[in-house]
Design an enzyme around this catalytic site. Structure first.
Site, PDB file in Angstrom:
ATOM      1  N   GLU A  33       0.297  -2.130  11.332  1.00 29.23           N
ATOM      2  CA  GLU A  33      -0.954  -1.761  10.661  1.00 29.23           C
ATOM      3  C   GLU A  33      -1.861  -0.969  11.590  1.00 29.23           C
ATOM      4  OE1 GLU A  33      -1.101  -1.547   7.359  1.00 29.23           O
ATOM      5  OE2 GLU A  33      -0.774  -3.711   7.243  1.00 29.23           O
ATOM      6  N   THR A  35      -1.255   1.822  12.795  1.00 27.94           N
ATOM      7  CA  THR A  35      -0.441   2.495  13.811  1.00 27.94           C
ATOM      8  C   THR A  35      -0.056   3.898  13.366  1.00 27.94           C
ATOM      9  OG1 THR A  35       1.481   1.464  12.810  1.00 27.94           O
ATOM     10  CG2 THR A  35       0.597   0.373  14.747  1.00 27.94           C
ATOM     11  N   ALA A 123      -7.204  -2.588  -3.846  1.00 27.83           N
ATOM     12  CA  ALA A 123      -6.663  -3.846  -3.328  1.00 27.83           C
ATOM     13  C   ALA A 123      -5.847  -3.624  -2.060  1.00 27.83           C
ATOM     14  CB  ALA A 123      -5.806  -4.521  -4.390  1.00 27.83           C
ATOM     15  N   GLY A 124      -5.851  -2.400  -1.560  1.00 26.91           N
ATOM     16  CA  GLY A 124      -5.083  -2.120  -0.340  1.00 26.91           C
ATOM     17  C   GLY A 124      -3.591  -2.014  -0.610  1.00 26.91           C
ATOM     18  N   LEU A 125      -3.217  -1.757  -1.874  1.00 31.34           N
ATOM     19  CA  LEU A 125      -1.791  -1.595  -2.185  1.00 31.34           C
ATOM     20  C   LEU A 125      -1.477  -0.129  -2.513  1.00 31.34           C
ATOM     21  CD1 LEU A 125      -1.257  -4.830  -4.330  1.00 31.34           C
ATOM     22  CD2 LEU A 125      -0.768  -4.503  -1.898  1.00 31.34           C
ATOM     23  N   GLU A 160      -5.640  13.368   0.212  1.00 33.25           N
ATOM     24  CA  GLU A 160      -6.509  12.220   0.564  1.00 33.25           C
ATOM     25  C   GLU A 160      -7.547  12.653   1.617  1.00 33.25           C
ATOM     26  OE1 GLU A 160      -5.684   8.860  -0.628  1.00 33.25           O
ATOM     27  OE2 GLU A 160      -7.476   8.066   0.328  1.00 33.25           O
ATOM     28  N   ASP A 172       1.312   5.427   3.551  1.00 34.96           N
ATOM     29  CA  ASP A 172       1.249   5.071   2.127  1.00 34.96           C
ATOM     30  C   ASP A 172       1.980   6.100   1.268  1.00 34.96           C
ATOM     31  OD1 ASP A 172      -0.378   3.201   3.240  1.00 34.96           O
ATOM     32  OD2 ASP A 172      -2.235   3.962   2.373  1.00 34.96           O
TER      33      ASP A 172
HETATM   34  C1  GLA Z   1      -4.505   2.702   4.882  1.00 30.80           C
HETATM   35  C2  GLA Z   1      -4.104   4.126   5.222  1.00 30.80           C
HETATM   36  C3  GLA Z   1      -2.759   4.165   5.936  1.00 30.80           C
HETATM   37  C4  GLA Z   1      -2.738   3.187   7.114  1.00 30.80           C
HETATM   38  C5  GLA Z   1      -3.249   1.816   6.700  1.00 30.80           C
HETATM   39  C6  GLA Z   1      -3.392   0.893   7.874  1.00 30.80           C
HETATM   40  O1  GLA Z   1      -3.629   2.159   3.937  1.00 30.80           O
HETATM   41  O2  GLA Z   1      -4.043   4.920   4.047  1.00 30.80           O
HETATM   42  O3  GLA Z   1      -2.474   5.477   6.347  1.00 30.80           O
HETATM   43  O4  GLA Z   1      -3.454   3.692   8.194  1.00 30.80           O
HETATM   44  O5  GLA Z   1      -4.501   1.893   6.046  1.00 30.80           O
HETATM   45  O6  GLA Z   1      -2.159   0.607   8.437  1.00 30.80           O
END
Ligand code: GLA
Length: 386
Positions: A33, A35, A123-125, A160, A172
């Site tokens: 994460e 990274t 939600a971070g997904l 993005e 992502d």
């Molecule tokens: C978000 C970003 C990714 C990554 C994560 C953390 O999801 O879009 O590029 O940096 O945070 O690992």
């Protein structure tokens, strides 16, 4: 929502005729994460939920955008497909059209597009990456541009950066484009070399716990972390020639760590460099079938994100703490950008029900928020459905 229902909605909005359908998934990151924008390793997998797009090419000189999830609709002239429309959701697909235009590609005719998502937003997904990659796959296929999927992922990332103003890494969009059923992607974010690693978890489920505390990637905290990592590189440069934190090994970092004067910057760097090592180690352990060690590394990852990187917060930490109290939880950590969003946990089959009821109850008591749990299925990357 079934495909048939989506088709009826499309016809209701845009009339009868031929319709094509596409899907791109959200992702859950198992480890690695913060990274990716440091040229390090990540280990995400694509989920079975994501974003659908139904589309029809038209002879009009516009693209019409509609969504099942948002009331806002837009009709945009072909030549304006590189200009944001207020702060609306259509900026994600428009940001992707803009990337095709930047390559000097022209669309000739227009299109009607209807989007629908079953991945929770905020939600971070990676609902936004799923939307970007889905749009890129649609445009590429419908207009016959023949661009490869890794390039499509990069175009999603640029969208993005330019239209959502988040300086995200590639993880992502890469996972959404390149995922494979029942595999995680071990990705080197510097070279984009990758390996699809089978995730065979006998007797274990991947459980995603949504804190329902929205992650606020656009709040500027994310870009602040990106800047702090750049500051760490600068601080290390007089002692070791690197251009990204991914270029220094954990052993070498220990030798220069004390030279980074700013404590916050030092801590950020320690997280990134240690997380890159943890990710490499975790993949080795998974391949060797050592799930207990894999889980321990997930736990260490969370602790490092909490203490050194400071991207967790009360809700994520509570979810993780409550999860660790349950027998049969092999590892649990926040996943994605942080500041809210979801955790990912490896839970033994027989403990899943208890995990969901007990963690759910305790989390709600402590935070006042009602969490949602999903038993994750690892799915395929972006593709045409029909
Ligand atoms: C978000 C970003 C990714 C990554 C994560 C953390 O999801 O879009 O590029 O940096 O945070 O690992």
């Amino acid at each position: 929502m079934t495909i048939e229902q989506l088709k009826s909605k499309f016809i209701e909005k845009f009339g009868e005729g031929e319709i094509s359908g596409y899907f791109s998934p959200g992702r859950v990151n198992l480890i690695g994460e913060h990274t990716d924008y440091n040229g390090g390793f990540v280990f995400p997998c694509a989920l079975s939920f994501g974003i659908y797009c139904l589309v029809r090419k038209t002879n009009r000189k516009t693209v019409r955008f509609a969504s099942m999830d948002m009331p806002f609709e837009a009709e945009v002239k072909l030549e304006d497909l590189n200009k944001p429309v207020g702060k609306e959701w259509v900026n994600y697909p428009i940001g992707v059209f803009a990337q095709f235009m930047k390559k000097g590609l022209t669309f000739g005719g227009g299109a009607d597009m209807l989007f629908y998502g079953d991945v929770p937003t905020g939600a971070g997904l990676s609902s936004s990456a799923a939307l970007e990659v889905c749009t890129a796959v649609v445009i590429n296929d419908q207009f016959g541009f023949g661009i490869d999927k890794i390039e499509l992922a990069k175009m999603g990332q640029k969208a993005e950066h330019e239209f959502a103003l988040v300086n995200c890494g590639i993880m992502d969009q890469f996972a959404s484009a390149m995922g494979k059923k029942d595999h995680a992607i071990f990705l080197n974010c510097d070279t984009l070399a990758y390996e699809l690693v089978p995730v065979k978890l006998e007797g274990i489920k991947i459980v995603i716990s949504n804190t329902n505390s929205p992650h606020k990637l656009d709040s500027g905290k994310y870009n602040e972390r990106v800047a702090e990592c750049q500051a760490a590189v600068k601080a290390i440069q007089p002692f070791k020639q690197i251009s990204a934190l991914g270029e220094i090994s954990w052993e070498d970092f220990l030798k220069v760590e004390d030279k980074i004067e700013n404590k916050t910057v030092r801590n950020r760097a320690r997280h990134v460099v240690s997380e890159i090592k943890r990710t490499e180690d975790a993949v080795k352990e998974l391949k060797a079938g050592n799930l207990v060690k894999f889980g321990q590394l997930m736990n260490d990852s969370h602790d490092s994100l909490r203490d050194d990187y400071e991207v967790t917060g009360f809700e994520l930490d509570t979810m993780v703490e409550e999860g660790r109290k349950i027998d049969g939880v092999i590892g649990t950590r926040m996943t994605g950008g942080g500041f809210g969003g979801c955790t990912v946990s490896l839970v033994k089959d027989e403990a899943v029900d208890k995990f969901i009821s007990q963690v759910g109850k305790n989390y709600q008591e402590k935070t006042g928020l009602k969490p949602v749990f999903y038993v994750a299925e690892i799915g395929d990357g972006g593709k045409k459905l029909f």
